[in-house]
Design a protein around this motif. Structure first.
Motif, PDB file in Angstrom:
ATOM      1  N   ARG A  65      21.792  41.321  54.520  1.00 13.16           N
ATOM      2  CA  ARG A  65      22.265  42.500  54.462  1.00 13.16           C
ATOM      3  C   ARG A  65      21.959  43.201  53.016  1.00 13.16           C
ATOM      4  O   ARG A  65      23.297  43.124  52.386  1.00 13.16           O
ATOM      5  N   PRO A  66      21.646  44.924  53.304  1.00 10.75           N
ATOM      6  CA  PRO A  66      21.676  45.384  51.497  1.00 10.75           C
ATOM      7  C   PRO A  66      23.532  45.617  51.224  1.00 10.75           C
ATOM      8  O   PRO A  66      24.007  45.490  52.073  1.00 10.75           O
ATOM      9  N   ALA A  67      23.362  45.681  49.883  1.00 15.90           N
ATOM     10  CA  ALA A  67      24.882  45.950  49.681  1.00 15.90           C
ATOM     11  C   ALA A  67      25.364  47.373  50.456  1.00 15.90           C
ATOM     12  O   ALA A  67      24.098  48.641  50.410  1.00 15.90           O
ATOM     13  N   GLY A  68      26.134  47.598  50.596  1.00 17.51           N
ATOM     14  CA  GLY A  68      26.913  48.928  51.277  1.00 17.51           C
ATOM     15  C   GLY A  68      26.683  48.884  52.814  1.00 17.51           C
ATOM     16  O   GLY A  68      27.170  49.846  53.757  1.00 17.51           O
ATOM     17  N   ALA A  87      14.811  47.946  59.207  1.00 22.71           N
ATOM     18  CA  ALA A  87      15.935  49.209  58.071  1.00 22.71           C
ATOM     19  C   ALA A  87      16.112  48.644  57.282  1.00 22.71           C
ATOM     20  O   ALA A  87      16.547  49.517  56.219  1.00 22.71           O
ATOM     21  N   ILE A  88      16.416  47.730  56.881  1.00 24.73           N
ATOM     22  CA  ILE A  88      16.978  47.021  55.977  1.00 24.73           C
ATOM     23  C   ILE A  88      15.583  47.359  54.928  1.00 24.73           C
ATOM     24  O   ILE A  88      16.230  47.760  53.697  1.00 24.73           O
ATOM     25  N   LEU A 113      13.848  55.857  62.058  1.00 26.03           N
ATOM     26  CA  LEU A 113      13.984  54.587  63.071  1.00 26.03           C
ATOM     27  C   LEU A 113      15.355  55.144  63.052  1.00 26.03           C
ATOM     28  O   LEU A 113      15.672  53.767  64.377  1.00 26.03           O
ATOM     29  N   VAL A 114      16.432  55.028  61.808  1.00 24.68           N
ATOM     30  CA  VAL A 114      17.934  55.237  62.914  1.00 24.68           C
ATOM     31  C   VAL A 114      18.462  56.166  63.663  1.00 24.68           C
ATOM     32  O   VAL A 114      18.791  55.862  64.500  1.00 24.68           O
ATOM     33  N   ALA A 124      25.319  53.121  63.356  1.00 25.57           N
ATOM     34  CA  ALA A 124      26.439  53.257  62.314  1.00 25.57           C
ATOM     35  C   ALA A 124      26.659  52.476  61.680  1.00 25.57           C
ATOM     36  O   ALA A 124      27.546  52.628  60.272  1.00 25.57           O
ATOM     37  N   GLU A 125      25.762  51.840  61.342  1.00 26.52           N
ATOM     38  CA  GLU A 125      25.764  50.567  60.304  1.00 26.52           C
ATOM     39  C   GLU A 125      25.053  51.297  59.065  1.00 26.52           C
ATOM     40  O   GLU A 125      25.550  50.699  57.468  1.00 26.52           O
ATOM     41  N   PHE A 126      23.616  51.996  59.173  1.00 26.00           N
ATOM     42  CA  PHE A 126      23.545  52.828  57.921  1.00 26.00           C
ATOM     43  C   PHE A 126      23.920  53.756  58.050  1.00 26.00           C
ATOM     44  O   PHE A 126      22.934  54.137  56.437  1.00 26.00           O
ATOM     45  N   LEU A 127      24.595  54.831  58.758  1.00 28.66           N
ATOM     46  CA  LEU A 127      24.882  55.898  58.143  1.00 28.66           C
ATOM     47  C   LEU A 127      25.386  55.879  56.976  1.00 28.66           C
ATOM     48  O   LEU A 127      25.295  56.359  55.678  1.00 28.66           O
TER      49      LEU A 127
END
Length: 538
Positions: A65-68, A87-88, A113-114, A124-127
């Protein structure tokens, strides 16, 4: 003796086996064989169980998972979906890209995508990592984050909290195009925050996030107000800020949303206080429309301010007593200028003033009447005397025709009116015209007054309640597809019996007029409902 000793270790010997040595040996052999096989089976099971206990658990494959990026709101999965992996990858590409176009392209693909393909699993994860790009060194990325906030709030209002904070930070950006985009997004976010405060902050206990969101939205309004008054702000930024203030004034007076949901004892909002703030914002706008201020600012900014003041006066005639004197004073400063002396900016402002004042003259609103003579004089001085004369002739002809109709009606003594009333009653008794199976307008339109199936009404109400908080665009489409009769029954059921099934947000949409003609539908629904009740009682 030896056989007996060996048999003693195999639990027991069958009865009667000792009388015959051969039979005893056979019985002992069979018993020993069964016991041995059973012991072998048990030992095998024990070894298998022991090996299973010693074997380390198999770890599921996961994608770094990317940082943040937060895992909150997403259930752990043993195999990551394609959308999550993509998305990652897109988020990492956006963060690592140095070219503005490549960074923007990656952000657009990630948003698609999101927000559209898998919002329930990915938003919720990528916002949060997306909004963190508000500090990206590339202005294009910060501008995209500002527009993204508007899109997120429109489609998913439950994520308004982080978007409010991001927009407020972007309003202080050093790049004008970023600030302009943030002010544009702020209009949508402010309206959503106001509606959320109205529906969720009625009390007595108000959720903390509602209070914080409304406080942040008011801070956005104050920041935009400062931009309007700033002499150093970019012209594009000031024009967008003026539009923001215009929208806030209308919202504070209940325009474009159902302000009637705010009761007098509302814990978060007070319509009296909001309207007082609206008066202050109108004062800011009119201060910028003074001739001295207009001489110092760009002509395009002046045009936007004139248009905003005119729109507010059209929708809220109560402000005519404040707006019209300011416009007349500004018109006087442009009056009498020759074409050679007038600059392009003053010529455009004069043209805009002519159109605004002429529309005010033609509106016929009661609030405009005290300024009628002054408006005619100002228009004549601005070179619109022909338009004023044409309006006067048209008004005189209309007044003459009205007087003729009144005189003819007085000469008949009202006989024709009585005949029309009798004909209308006959149409009602025959089931036509304004009867229980018509539209109630006497125009020949037909609306079936038979009640909609209660199960269908409940299903429609449930669907509206679900879409009100999950998909605003789909809710709009769904409401527009309902037939007039079904929509009428749904509105009446919602208002009179099943209000608890639908959130207050939907009431606001209905009162604000989602879909054209909803006010007329509600009035017809009330008439049809009353007719249906009388018919059922009969």
């Amino acid at each position: 003796g030896g056989d007996g000793e060996r048999g003693a270790g195999v639990r027991s010997i069958p009865e009667g086996a000792a009388s015959d040595p051969r039979s005893s040996r056979r019985s002992f052999a069979r018993a020993f064989e069964r016991s041995f096989v059973r012991s072998i089976d048990c030992s095998s099971r024990a070894r298998a169980s022991s090996s299973r206990r010693r074997m380390p658990p198999r770890r599921p494959k996961t994608t770094r998972r990317p940082a943040g990026a937060s895992s909150r709101g997403r259930a752990p999965a043993t195999e990551p979906s394609w959308a999550h992996s993509q998305a990652i990858e897109l988020l990492n590409d956006a963060k690592l890209a140095t070219d503005a176009s490549a960074k923007t392209s990656a952000l657009k693909a990630l948003t698609e995508l999101v927000l559209r393909k898998d919002p329930n699993g990915l938003l919720a994860e990528f916002l949060t990592p997306l909004l963190e790009l508000q500090v990206d060194p590339t202005p294009a990325a910060r501008k995209y984050v500002a527009s993204l906030c508007e899109e997120v709030v429109v489609s998913h209002p439950d994520h308004i909290v982080p978007c409010v904070g991001a927009v407020r930070a972007l309003l202080k950006d050093e790049t004008p195009v970023v600030v302009k985009t943030a002010a544009k997004s702020g209009q949508v976010i402010f309206r959503e925050a106001l509606i959320q405060a109205a529906t969720l902050g009625e009390g007595p206990a108000v959720p903390k996030h509602v209070t914080e969101t409304w406080a942040a939205a008011r801070a956005i309004k104050d920041d935009v107000r400062a931009l309007v008054l700033s002499d150093r702000a970019n012209d594009g930024v000031r024009m967008q800020a003026v539009k923001f203030l215009e929208k806030v004034v209308l919202l504070f007076h209940g325009v474009d949303w159902g302000a009637s949901i705010v009761a007098h004892d509302h814990a978060t909002l007070s319509m009296d206080e909001l309207q007082t703030e609206a008066d202050d914002l109108i004062g800011v706008l009119l201060e910028c429309l003074k001739p001295d201020a207009c001489a110092k600012q760009s002509g395009t900014v002046t045009l936007v301010m004139i248009g905003a003041a005119a729109n507010v006066t059209t929708k809220l005639p109560m402000y005519a007593a404040f707006v019209l004197p300011a416009l007349l004073e500004l018109a006087a400063s442009y009056a009498g200028q020759t074409e050679d002396a007038a600059t392009a900016a003053s010529a455009s402002a004069s043209k805009e003033l002519r159109g605004t004042l002429l529309n005010a003259l033609k509106s016929g609103a009661r609030e405009m009447e005290p300024f009628r003579t002054e408006i005619e004089t100002a228009l004549t001085e601005l070179g619109a005397g022909d338009a004023v004369d044409a309006w006067r002739r048209q008004t005189e002809r209309a007044d003459a025709k009205r007087k003729e109709r009144e005189a003819a009606a007085a000469a008949r003594g009202g006989g024709d009116r009585d005949a029309d009333d009798r004909a209308k009653r006959r149409r009602t008794e025959d089931g036509g015209g304004d009867g229980p199976h018509s539209g109630g307008a006497g125009d020949g339109s037909y609306y079936d007054a038979r009640p909609t199936d209660p199960g269908l009404v409940a299903q429609v109400l449930s669907t509206i309640a679900s879409l009100a908080y999950s998909d605003r665009a789909m809710l709009d489409t769904f409401v527009r597809q309902l037939g007039p009769a079904v929509l009428a029954d749904v509105v009446m059921a919602q208002t009179m019996e099943n209000l608890h099934l639908v959130g207050g947000r939907t009431m606001i949409d209905v009162q604000a007029g989602m879909g054209r003609g909803v006010e007329g539908i509600i009035e017809r629904a009330a008439a049809l409902h009353a007719a249906g009740v009388r018919e059922g009682a009969a």
